[in-house]
Design a protein around this motif. Structure first.
Motif, short mmCIF file in Angstrom:
data_model
loop_
_atom_site.label_atom_id
_atom_site.label_comp_id
_atom_site.label_asym_id
_atom_site.label_seq_id
_atom_site.Cartn_x
_atom_site.Cartn_y
_atom_site.Cartn_z
N THR A 162 16.45 108.49 72.25
CA THR A 162 17.27 108.68 73.46
C THR A 162 16.43 108.86 74.71
O THR A 162 16.86 108.49 75.79
N ASP A 163 15.23 109.45 74.57
CA ASP A 163 14.49 109.85 75.76
C ASP A 163 13.00 109.49 75.74
O ASP A 163 12.28 109.85 76.66
N ARG A 207 21.81 117.18 81.16
CA ARG A 207 20.71 116.65 81.96
C ARG A 207 19.41 116.64 81.15
O ARG A 207 18.70 115.63 81.15
N ARG A 262 23.86 107.35 75.00
CA ARG A 262 23.21 108.19 73.98
C ARG A 262 24.24 108.97 73.16
O ARG A 262 23.95 109.39 72.05
N ASP A 267 27.94 107.94 78.47
CA ASP A 267 26.49 107.92 78.25
C ASP A 267 26.21 107.18 76.95
O ASP A 267 26.76 107.54 75.91
N ARG A 305 20.52 117.96 74.51
CA ARG A 305 21.35 117.11 73.65
C ARG A 305 21.88 117.99 72.54
O ARG A 305 21.10 118.69 71.87
N VAL A 313 25.61 115.18 75.73
CA VAL A 313 24.39 114.85 76.47
C VAL A 313 24.44 115.59 77.80
O VAL A 313 25.33 115.37 78.61
#
Length: 157
Positions: free
Chosen positions: A78-79, A114, A35, A33, A117, A112
Protein backbone atom coordinates in the motif's frame (compact mmCIF):
# COMPACT_ATOMS: atom_id res chain seq x y z
CA UNK A 1 -22.00 -21.42 5.10
CA UNK A 2 -19.48 -21.66 7.95
CA UNK A 3 -17.17 -18.83 9.01
CA UNK A 4 -14.20 -20.64 7.48
CA UNK A 5 -16.01 -21.10 4.16
CA UNK A 6 -16.98 -17.40 4.11
CA UNK A 7 -13.36 -16.40 4.79
CA UNK A 8 -12.02 -18.69 2.06
CA UNK A 9 -14.66 -17.51 -0.41
CA UNK A 10 -13.93 -13.83 0.31
CA UNK A 11 -10.17 -14.32 -0.07
CA UNK A 12 -10.62 -16.19 -3.38
CA UNK A 13 -13.04 -13.58 -4.72
CA UNK A 14 -10.89 -10.59 -3.81
CA UNK A 15 -7.68 -12.22 -5.00
CA UNK A 16 -9.31 -13.30 -8.27
CA UNK A 17 -10.68 -9.81 -8.88
CA UNK A 18 -7.25 -8.31 -8.20
CA UNK A 19 -5.63 -10.59 -10.76
CA UNK A 20 -8.27 -9.64 -13.33
CA UNK A 21 -7.59 -5.93 -12.74
CA UNK A 22 -3.84 -6.54 -12.74
CA UNK A 23 -3.32 -4.73 -9.46
CA UNK A 24 -3.85 -4.81 -5.73
CA UNK A 25 -7.15 -5.81 -4.24
CA UNK A 26 -9.05 -2.63 -3.46
CA UNK A 27 -12.45 -1.07 -3.08
CA UNK A 28 -13.99 -0.38 -6.51
CA UNK A 29 -16.47 2.26 -5.30
CA UNK A 30 -16.19 5.66 -6.95
CA UNK A 31 -13.77 7.83 -4.97
CA UNK A 32 -12.83 5.04 -2.54
CA UNK A 33 -9.21 4.64 -1.53
CA UNK A 34 -7.82 1.78 -3.66
CA UNK A 35 -5.94 0.45 -0.61
CA UNK A 36 -9.22 -0.24 1.18
CA UNK A 37 -10.07 -3.93 0.95
CA UNK A 38 -6.55 -5.09 0.06
CA UNK A 39 -6.16 -8.74 1.09
CA UNK A 40 -2.83 -10.47 1.77
CA UNK A 41 -2.68 -14.21 2.48
CA UNK A 42 0.29 -16.19 3.83
CA UNK A 43 0.52 -19.92 4.48
CA UNK A 44 3.10 -21.51 6.75
CA UNK A 45 3.97 -24.92 8.10
CA UNK A 46 4.29 -24.90 11.90
CA UNK A 47 7.42 -26.87 12.81
CA UNK A 48 7.93 -28.89 16.00
CA UNK A 49 10.40 -26.22 17.12
CA UNK A 50 7.42 -23.92 17.76
CA UNK A 51 5.66 -26.31 20.16
CA UNK A 52 5.60 -24.63 23.55
CA UNK A 53 3.05 -26.55 25.62
CA UNK A 54 1.91 -30.13 26.19
CA UNK A 55 0.07 -31.69 23.28
CA UNK A 56 2.38 -29.89 20.82
CA UNK A 57 0.44 -26.66 21.35
CA UNK A 58 1.98 -23.48 19.98
CA UNK A 59 1.73 -20.24 21.94
CA UNK A 60 -0.51 -17.41 20.74
CA UNK A 61 2.50 -15.22 20.02
CA UNK A 62 3.29 -17.44 17.03
CA UNK A 63 0.00 -16.47 15.36
CA UNK A 64 0.53 -12.80 16.19
CA UNK A 65 4.01 -12.96 14.61
CA UNK A 66 2.37 -14.35 11.46
CA UNK A 67 -0.07 -11.40 11.53
CA UNK A 68 2.96 -9.09 11.75
CA UNK A 69 4.38 -10.64 8.57
CA UNK A 70 1.06 -10.13 6.77
CA UNK A 71 0.90 -6.52 8.02
CA UNK A 72 4.42 -5.88 6.73
CA UNK A 73 3.47 -7.07 3.25
CA UNK A 74 0.30 -4.95 3.34
CA UNK A 75 2.35 -1.85 4.21
CA UNK A 76 4.82 -2.60 1.41
CA UNK A 77 2.00 -3.05 -1.10
CA UNK A 78 0.00 0.00 0.00
CA UNK A 79 2.78 2.45 0.83
CA UNK A 80 6.15 1.11 -0.34
CA UNK A 81 7.40 0.88 3.27
CA UNK A 82 7.48 -1.91 5.87
CA UNK A 83 5.56 0.30 8.33
CA UNK A 84 5.27 -0.31 12.06
CA UNK A 85 2.66 -2.21 14.03
CA UNK A 86 1.03 0.27 16.45
CA UNK A 87 -1.59 -1.74 18.33
CA UNK A 88 -4.20 -4.45 18.48
CA UNK A 89 -7.77 -3.35 19.22
CA UNK A 90 -9.00 -6.93 19.64
CA UNK A 91 -7.51 -10.41 19.73
CA UNK A 92 -9.58 -13.59 20.03
CA UNK A 93 -7.87 -16.97 20.47
CA UNK A 94 -10.54 -19.36 19.19
CA UNK A 95 -8.83 -22.68 18.49
CA UNK A 96 -5.52 -24.52 18.92
CA UNK A 97 -2.47 -24.20 16.71
CA UNK A 98 -0.21 -27.24 16.96
CA UNK A 99 3.16 -28.33 15.66
CA UNK A 100 2.61 -29.95 12.27
CA UNK A 101 -0.24 -27.63 11.28
CA UNK A 102 -0.40 -25.66 8.06
CA UNK A 103 -1.57 -22.19 9.09
CA UNK A 104 -3.10 -19.64 6.75
CA UNK A 105 -3.07 -16.02 7.91
CA UNK A 106 -5.10 -13.37 6.14
CA UNK A 107 -5.10 -9.60 6.54
CA UNK A 108 -7.69 -7.25 5.03
CA UNK A 109 -7.35 -3.46 5.09
CA UNK A 110 -10.57 -2.11 6.60
CA UNK A 111 -9.69 1.55 7.18
CA UNK A 112 -7.16 3.90 5.60
CA UNK A 113 -6.10 7.01 7.50
CA UNK A 114 -3.48 9.59 6.59
CA UNK A 115 -0.67 7.49 8.10
CA UNK A 116 -2.53 4.57 9.67
CA UNK A 117 -4.14 1.45 8.28
CA UNK A 118 -6.57 -0.74 10.20
CA UNK A 119 -6.37 -4.43 9.34
CA UNK A 120 -8.63 -7.37 10.18
CA UNK A 121 -6.64 -10.60 10.63
CA UNK A 122 -7.67 -14.25 10.61
CA UNK A 123 -5.54 -17.35 11.20
CA UNK A 124 -7.00 -20.71 10.16
CA UNK A 125 -5.52 -24.19 10.41
CA UNK A 126 -5.78 -25.92 7.02
CA UNK A 127 -3.86 -29.17 7.70
CA UNK A 128 -3.08 -31.14 10.85
CA UNK A 129 -0.93 -34.12 11.85
CA UNK A 130 -2.63 -37.53 12.24
CA UNK A 131 -0.28 -39.44 14.57
CA UNK A 132 -2.96 -42.13 14.96
CA UNK A 133 -2.26 -43.07 11.31
CA UNK A 134 1.54 -42.89 11.44
CA UNK A 135 4.42 -40.84 12.75
CA UNK A 136 4.38 -38.40 9.84
CA UNK A 137 0.76 -38.78 8.65
CA UNK A 138 -1.17 -35.54 8.07
CA UNK A 139 -4.42 -34.52 6.48
CA UNK A 140 -6.12 -31.55 4.92
CA UNK A 141 -8.88 -30.72 7.38
CA UNK A 142 -12.42 -31.12 6.01
CA UNK A 143 -13.32 -27.90 7.85
CA UNK A 144 -10.53 -25.39 8.55
CA UNK A 145 -10.19 -24.41 12.21
CA UNK A 146 -10.42 -20.68 12.90
CA UNK A 147 -7.63 -20.26 15.44
CA UNK A 148 -7.26 -16.48 15.87
CA UNK A 149 -9.13 -13.34 14.86
CA UNK A 150 -7.74 -9.87 15.50
CA UNK A 151 -7.94 -6.23 14.47
CA UNK A 152 -4.78 -4.17 14.43
CA UNK A 153 -3.42 -0.80 13.37
CA UNK A 154 -0.20 -0.15 11.48
CA UNK A 155 1.42 3.20 10.76
CA UNK A 156 3.53 4.20 7.79
CA UNK A 157 5.77 7.27 7.34
Amino acid sequence: MTDSERIEDEVRTRAGNARLRGGPVGDDREGADPRLGLVVVHQRYVSAAHAHYAGDLVDGAFGLACFGDVATEICIRTDGDEGLFASYADIQFLGPIRAGDVLQTTGTVTRVGRRSREIDFTAVVLCRLRPDLGISASQVLPEPIVAIRARGTVVVP
